[in-house]
Design a protein around this motif. Structure first.
Motif, PDB file in Angstrom:
ATOM      1  N   THR A  77       0.860  -1.181   0.000  1.00  0.00           N
ATOM      2  CA  THR A  77       0.000   0.000   0.000  1.00  0.00           C
ATOM      3  C   THR A  77       0.899   1.235   0.000  1.00  0.00           C
ATOM      4  O   THR A  77       2.121   1.113   0.081  1.00  0.00           O
ATOM      5  CB  THR A  77      -0.902   0.046   1.248  1.00  0.00           C
ATOM      6  OG1 THR A  77      -0.082   0.218   2.411  1.00  0.00           O
ATOM      7  CG2 THR A  77      -1.745  -1.220   1.380  1.00  0.00           C
ATOM      8  N   GLU A  84      -1.989  -4.942   2.316  1.00  0.00           N
ATOM      9  CA  GLU A  84      -3.439  -5.006   2.188  1.00  0.00           C
ATOM     10  C   GLU A  84      -3.854  -6.425   1.835  1.00  0.00           C
ATOM     11  O   GLU A  84      -3.389  -6.999   0.857  1.00  0.00           O
ATOM     12  CB  GLU A  84      -3.948  -4.051   1.109  1.00  0.00           C
ATOM     13  CG  GLU A  84      -5.465  -4.068   1.001  1.00  0.00           C
ATOM     14  CD  GLU A  84      -6.032  -3.113  -0.039  1.00  0.00           C
ATOM     15  OE1 GLU A  84      -7.265  -2.972  -0.070  1.00  0.00           O
ATOM     16  OE2 GLU A  84      -5.254  -2.537  -0.829  1.00  0.00           O
ATOM     17  N   TYR A 155     -12.869  -0.273   6.969  1.00  0.00           N
ATOM     18  CA  TYR A 155     -11.429  -0.553   6.983  1.00  0.00           C
ATOM     19  C   TYR A 155     -11.049  -1.171   8.328  1.00  0.00           C
ATOM     20  O   TYR A 155     -11.392  -0.636   9.384  1.00  0.00           O
ATOM     21  CB  TYR A 155     -10.626   0.730   6.744  1.00  0.00           C
ATOM     22  CG  TYR A 155     -10.842   1.287   5.366  1.00  0.00           C
ATOM     23  CD1 TYR A 155     -10.008   0.930   4.317  1.00  0.00           C
ATOM     24  CD2 TYR A 155     -11.897   2.156   5.101  1.00  0.00           C
ATOM     25  CE1 TYR A 155     -10.222   1.424   3.035  1.00  0.00           C
ATOM     26  CE2 TYR A 155     -12.115   2.655   3.829  1.00  0.00           C
ATOM     27  CZ  TYR A 155     -11.273   2.286   2.805  1.00  0.00           C
ATOM     28  OH  TYR A 155     -11.480   2.767   1.539  1.00  0.00           O
TER      29      TYR A 155
END
Length: 171
Positions: A77, A84, A155
């Motif tokens: 990322t 990720e 998230y």
């Protein structure tokens, strides 16, 4: 109560494995995506090795009785040290049999072994089964780590350097 099936993970490196990975992503995109038009999965299917190999990450397949039952990957990322978790998909007949958990644990361990200190993921608020799994595994809410047009994304992340990371959480 019957025993759970045995699953094996295979790192995607050979052409046949990349083909199987893309086929599973295609299946995932056609059946399980919340908002397919906003997903980067279509670009990933065109060039999976650019996204999920070498220094960029890894792709893995999970197999049971010589049948590919799912896939998953991790990639870099824009945040240093943050991998990720991506493309976690298990075919419907194998859901509820611990395949998702086993594959997620494997991906976390591989990311840690690759030098990442944290792992993040995004999924949809409506994906309650996956959210429950991730939370049981120790993922917690984190700020968004990427720009994404889907406002429904949640998230989650975890620290990979903690001694008990991924090993002491309930199945």
């Amino acid at each position: 109560m019957s025993a759970l099936p045995t699953f094996e993970q295979f790192r995607v490196e050979q052409t046949a494995h990349w083909d199987a990975f893309v086929a599973l992503m295609r299946e995932y995109a056609s059946s399980d995506l919340n908002n397919p038009g906003l997903s980067s999965i279509h670009g990933d299917m065109l060039h999976p090795q650019e996204r999920y190999s070498g220094a960029n990450g890894q792709a893995w397949l999970i197999q049971c009785a010589a049948q590919w039952v799912g896939c998953g990957a991790f990639t870099t990322t824009r945040e240093t040290g943050l991998a990720e978790l991506k493309r976690l998909y298990v075919r419907l007949p194998f859901r509820g049999l611990n395949a998702s958990r086993q594959l997620t644990l494997h991906l976390i361990k591989q990311a840690r072994a690759s030098g990442f200190t944290r792992m993040g993921l995004s999924t949809w608020r409506s994906n309650t089964v996956a959210l429950a799994l991730y939370e049981r595994m120790g993922f917690t809410a984190i700020p968004a780590f990427k720009n994404h047009p889907d406002p429904d994304l949640v998230y989650l992340g975890m620290n990979l350097t903690a001694l008990d990371a991924v090993t002491t959480h309930t199945p």
